[in-house]
Design a protein around this motif. Structure first.
Motif, PDB file in Angstrom:
ATOM      1  N   LEU A  56      41.664  57.906  15.139  1.00 56.33           N
ATOM      2  CA  LEU A  56      41.579  59.030  14.211  1.00 56.33           C
ATOM      3  C   LEU A  56      40.206  59.052  13.541  1.00 56.33           C
ATOM      4  N   GLY A  57      39.723  57.895  13.092  1.00 52.71           N
ATOM      5  CA  GLY A  57      38.396  57.833  12.492  1.00 52.71           C
ATOM      6  C   GLY A  57      37.310  58.294  13.441  1.00 52.71           C
ATOM      7  N   GLN A  58      37.405  57.872  14.696  1.00 51.23           N
ATOM      8  CA  GLN A  58      36.427  58.287  15.705  1.00 51.23           C
ATOM      9  C   GLN A  58      36.490  59.791  15.934  1.00 51.23           C
ATOM     10  N   ALA A  59      37.704  60.329  16.006  1.00 54.49           N
ATOM     11  CA  ALA A  59      37.881  61.752  16.284  1.00 54.49           C
ATOM     12  C   ALA A  59      37.388  62.612  15.122  1.00 54.49           C
ATOM     13  N   LEU A  60      37.623  62.173  13.897  1.00 52.84           N
ATOM     14  CA  LEU A  60      37.125  62.925  12.746  1.00 52.84           C
ATOM     15  C   LEU A  60      35.604  63.030  12.798  1.00 52.84           C
ATOM     16  N   ALA A  61      34.950  61.885  12.992  1.00 53.38           N
ATOM     17  CA  ALA A  61      33.484  61.868  13.023  1.00 53.38           C
ATOM     18  C   ALA A  61      32.944  62.703  14.183  1.00 53.38           C
ATOM     19  N   LYS A  62      33.555  62.558  15.345  1.00 52.00           N
ATOM     20  CA  LYS A  62      33.090  63.288  16.535  1.00 52.00           C
ATOM     21  C   LYS A  62      33.184  64.792  16.341  1.00 52.00           C
ATOM     22  N   ASN A  63      34.151  65.221  15.545  1.00 52.93           N
ATOM     23  CA  ASN A  63      34.372  66.650  15.350  1.00 52.93           C
ATOM     24  C   ASN A  63      33.821  67.170  14.022  1.00 52.93           C
ATOM     25  N   GLY A  64      32.884  66.420  13.450  1.00 51.66           N
ATOM     26  CA  GLY A  64      32.172  66.902  12.274  1.00 51.66           C
ATOM     27  C   GLY A  64      32.950  66.883  10.987  1.00 51.66           C
ATOM     28  N   ILE A 200      46.779  62.344  18.093  1.00 52.44           N
ATOM     29  CA  ILE A 200      45.557  62.585  17.332  1.00 52.44           C
ATOM     30  C   ILE A 200      44.879  63.862  17.803  1.00 52.44           C
ATOM     31  N   ASN A 201      44.857  64.101  19.097  1.00 53.29           N
ATOM     32  CA  ASN A 201      44.239  65.323  19.619  1.00 53.29           C
ATOM     33  C   ASN A 201      44.903  66.567  19.046  1.00 53.29           C
ATOM     34  N   GLU A 202      46.209  66.524  18.933  1.00 47.54           N
ATOM     35  CA  GLU A 202      46.956  67.648  18.377  1.00 47.54           C
ATOM     36  C   GLU A 202      46.540  67.886  16.917  1.00 47.54           C
ATOM     37  N   ALA A 203      46.396  66.811  16.165  1.00 51.62           N
ATOM     38  CA  ALA A 203      46.005  66.926  14.756  1.00 51.62           C
ATOM     39  C   ALA A 203      44.582  67.456  14.616  1.00 51.62           C
ATOM     40  N   ILE A 204      43.672  66.958  15.445  1.00 48.84           N
ATOM     41  CA  ILE A 204      42.278  67.407  15.379  1.00 48.84           C
ATOM     42  C   ILE A 204      42.162  68.872  15.762  1.00 48.84           C
ATOM     43  N   ASP A 205      42.887  69.290  16.789  1.00 45.08           N
ATOM     44  CA  ASP A 205      42.869  70.706  17.189  1.00 45.08           C
ATOM     45  C   ASP A 205      43.332  71.590  16.040  1.00 45.08           C
TER      46      ASP A 205
END
Length: 230
Positions: A56-64, A200-205
């Protein structure tokens, strides 16, 4: 009041400060939306929880997107923060002074706030947050997401709220909330606002669709503009 940690001096935010929260929380230097992540100060009994926190931390950063959280360097809290920081995103920690006896404050944050009480901590986090995500955790985590959902029910904010149901961790809680609604103690619309994501992908989307800095809200429904429910 001030407190020194590792040769750095911090102002301690108090209940008086948050009476004027827009002055206590300066968001002008932020370059990205911050997501409040509620999660455990422990790692849990399965590696899947720490893995999810790091992803989740990686995905948040990757997506700004940056992070606002409880400020600790331990447990799932520390895992999320570590990855956000490694990814070059902003991370804000908020921790009550009395908890420094139990949790070590993270020393690589963009900004660290100390507070006098848990209530002050939660208010400061909510002011920084553009959205809320709940990972697995204990009593404190459950209390935080239920309080922020209650604030939404009372029109204190209009920000996305996501339960990240890793490994089916929140299955029983979700069933109880559905039962609460069926029994007439909760409106269906308030249940629907607690969005359940299993990945996590669902949450980031979902966050990419809903979250921008300073999202417009219906100010006629916000605190101070209509009768408040006590």
């Amino acid at each position: 009041m001030q407190m020194k940690i590792n040769n750095d001096t911090y102002e301690v935010l108090t209940s008086q400060d948050i009476a004027h929260i827009e002055k206590a929380v300066d968001k002008s230097a932020l370059t990205m939306p911050l997501v409040a992540v509620y999660c455990g100060s422990r790692l849990g009994n399965s590696d899947v929880y720490e893995q999810a926190a790091r992803e989740l931390g990686q995905a948040l950063a990757k997506n700004g997107m940056g992070l606002v959280y409880g400020g600790a360097s331990i447990g799932l809290m520390g895992s999320v923060a570590d990855e956000v920081i490694k990814g070059g995103a902003q991370a804000v920690g908020v921790i009550p002074t009395f908890m420094l006896k139990h949790e070590i404050a993270h020393d690589q944050l963009t900004r660290l706030h100390l507070t006098d009480t848990m209530h002050t901590r939660k208010t400061v986090m909510a002011e920084y947050a553009d959205a809320f995500i709940t990972l697995p955790g204990g009593l404190g985590t459950l209390e935080e997401i239920m309080e922020i959902a209650t604030w939404r029910q009372l029109y204190q904010h209009e920000k996305p709220m996501i339960i990240l149901n890793i490994n089916g961790f929140y299955d029983r809680m979700i069933e109880h909330l559905k039962y609460t609604t069926e029994q007439g103690f909760m409106k269906q619309q308030d249940l629907d606002r607690l969005v359940v994501c299993n990945t996590i992908n669902e949450a980031i989307d979902l966050l990419q669709t809903l979250v921008t800095i300073e999202d417009a809200v219906d100010t006629e429904k916000m605190a101070g503009n209509e009768s408040q429910v006590s």
